[in-house]
Design an enzyme around this catalytic site. Structure first.
Site, mmCIF file in Angstrom:
data_model
loop_
_atom_site.group_PDB
_atom_site.id
_atom_site.type_symbol
_atom_site.label_atom_id
_atom_site.label_comp_id
_atom_site.label_asym_id
_atom_site.label_seq_id
_atom_site.Cartn_x
_atom_site.Cartn_y
_atom_site.Cartn_z
ATOM 1 N N ARG A 75 4.447 -3.920 4.966
ATOM 2 C CA ARG A 75 5.403 -4.117 6.079
ATOM 3 C C ARG A 75 4.939 -3.499 7.394
ATOM 4 N NH1 ARG A 75 10.771 -0.738 5.101
ATOM 5 N NH2 ARG A 75 9.235 1.020 4.671
ATOM 6 N N ARG B 35 6.172 -6.055 -9.792
ATOM 7 C CA ARG B 35 7.561 -6.822 -10.422
ATOM 8 C C ARG B 35 7.168 -8.519 -10.120
ATOM 9 N NH1 ARG B 35 8.665 -2.724 -11.988
ATOM 10 N NH2 ARG B 35 10.632 -1.660 -11.734
ATOM 11 N N HIS C 282 4.372 -5.207 -20.217
ATOM 12 C CA HIS C 282 5.050 -4.044 -19.011
ATOM 13 C C HIS C 282 4.862 -2.613 -19.555
ATOM 14 C CE1 HIS C 282 8.325 -3.567 -15.776
ATOM 15 N NE2 HIS C 282 7.611 -2.618 -15.653
ATOM 16 N N ASP D 287 1.284 -8.098 -16.092
ATOM 17 C CA ASP D 287 1.936 -7.071 -16.855
ATOM 18 C C ASP D 287 3.489 -7.261 -16.841
ATOM 19 O OD1 ASP D 287 1.786 -4.501 -18.604
ATOM 20 O OD2 ASP D 287 2.927 -3.485 -16.588
ATOM 21 N N GLU E 177 11.694 -10.895 -19.020
ATOM 22 C CA GLU E 177 11.153 -9.715 -20.206
ATOM 23 C C GLU E 177 12.260 -9.742 -21.182
ATOM 24 O OE1 GLU E 177 9.580 -6.157 -18.240
ATOM 25 O OE2 GLU E 177 8.283 -7.335 -16.881
ATOM 26 N N LEU F 211 0.790 -1.096 -0.046
ATOM 27 C CA LEU F 211 0.298 0.114 -0.032
ATOM 28 C C LEU F 211 0.845 1.206 0.172
ATOM 29 C CD1 LEU F 211 -3.237 0.214 0.188
ATOM 30 C CD2 LEU F 211 -3.136 1.179 2.404
ATOM 31 N N GLY F 212 1.801 1.381 -1.056
ATOM 32 C CA GLY F 212 2.315 2.749 -1.281
ATOM 33 C C GLY F 212 1.660 3.563 -2.094
ATOM 34 N N ILE G 262 0.803 -5.834 -11.351
ATOM 35 C CA ILE G 262 1.438 -4.685 -12.100
ATOM 36 C C ILE G 262 2.618 -4.250 -11.544
ATOM 37 C CG2 ILE G 262 -0.596 -3.796 -13.517
ATOM 38 C CD1 ILE G 262 0.513 -2.577 -9.842
#
Length: 322
Positions: free
Chosen positions: A172, A229, A276, A253, A258, A148-149, A227
């Site tokens: 965290r 990493r 991506h 994504d 990649e 939740l950034g 969406i």
């Protein structure tokens, strides 16, 4: 007076390259440092523009004895060796919050397309078919957000305010400044979610947080969107869960290697794949270019950079660094 020399080790837009070239002597290496001619010298390079995916290793920094700044083009910086930068006295910056709205839009677009099975409906109509595909609604459902950034908050607002969904999250640590329900583990979050969106940063702190246990907790009616990493998810566990229908579907994504995408994912009908592009929009690109430019300008003018990444003491990596 000669312009400062910088190396750009990622593909960037013509507009970005033009702006950089107006102020700096630019070496362009869109395939990374190893993609240049052997004759290219990095001895007098003072700054590098890279990103979280390409990053910059200790060995690459060693090729640039004059390096003083590594400028991450975007929010991510997981593959920049922060410990090596600290040891070598290299400042590291990034561009947080420049594409969060675009990423959040793409996350919701993927969720809608996945849950409502838009690709299958579109393909059927193009074949001259007229199936009545019965799919779930988003309204009233439970959305879990891993991380939740800034991006996670933007997704949560869209889900709660636009789609009347209840939102839970794992981070965290608990956030007292949001009205959403905190779950202490990824497994607990998945167990309480109809849909799970991964919005966590990459790096060792979040590697493989989503594994078989979490996917089984999400369950056969649950949908997953990533969406963030690919490293946050154990890809083999995800493929197995999708093939065995232990989860209902996934929209991705990002991928481990990649632009290579596992054939097993391509073969599945309950998967949506995009290359991506979640953070790409004219607005996001403009914001990223401007902030990266401001960091470079401040650095070369001897002023504090705007968005530094703290250089931690050795061995400070922790798990669940969301």
């Amino acid at each position: 007076m000669a312009q400062p020399k910088i190396a750009v080790t990622i593909p960037v837009s013509d507009n970005c390259l033009s702006r950089l070239s107006s102020s700096y002597d630019v070496i362009t290496l869109p395939g990374g440092l190893g993609s240049g001619s052997p004759a290219v010298s990095f001895e007098d390079v003072w700054a590098v523009v890279t990103n979280g995916s390409t990053g910059m290793s200790d060995a690459e920094m060693a090729l640039m004895p004059g390096l003083k700044l590594a400028c991450a083009y975007g929010a991510g910086h997981e593959n920049i060796d922060i410990e090596a930068a600290r040891r070598r006295g290299v400042r590291v910056t990034h561009a947080p919050n420049t594409n969060m709205e675009t990423v959040a839009d793409h996350a919701m677009a993927l969720l809608l397309a996945l849950v409502r099975d838009i690709p299958r409906a579109d393909a059927a109509v193009r074949r001259g078919e007229w199936p009545k595909i019965m799919r779930p609604s988003l309204a009233g459902k439970h959305l879990g957000i891993l991380g939740l950034g800034a991006v996670g908050i933007a997704i949560a607002k869209r889900a709660a305010n636009g789609f009347d969904m209840s939102v839970s999250y794992h981070n965290r640590q608990h956030r007292s400044d949001v009205p959403y329900n905190f779950c202490s583990t990824p497994t607990e979050l998945a167990r309480h979610s109809d849909f799970l969106i991964v919005a966590a940063p990459g790096g060792l702190g979040t590697q493989h947080l989503i594994n078989r246990q979490v996917l089984d907790a999400l369950g056969p009616n649950g949908f997953l969107v990533n969406i963030a990493r690919a490293s946050v998810i154990v890809t083999a566990d995800l493929i197995s869960a999708l093939e065995q229908r232990r989860i209902a579907g996934a929209a991705l994504d990002v991928f481990d290697h990649e632009p290579q995408v596992p054939d097993a994912l391509k073969a599945l009908s309950n998967v949506i794949l995009t290359p991506h592009v979640a953070g790409l929009s004219p607005e996001a690109t403009q914001g990223t270019v401007e902030l990266a430019g401001k960091n470079l300008t401040a650095f070369f003018a001897g002023r504090p950079v705007l968005t530094p990444i703290p250089l931690p003491p050795p061995s400070s990596a922790t798990r669940h660094n969301l």
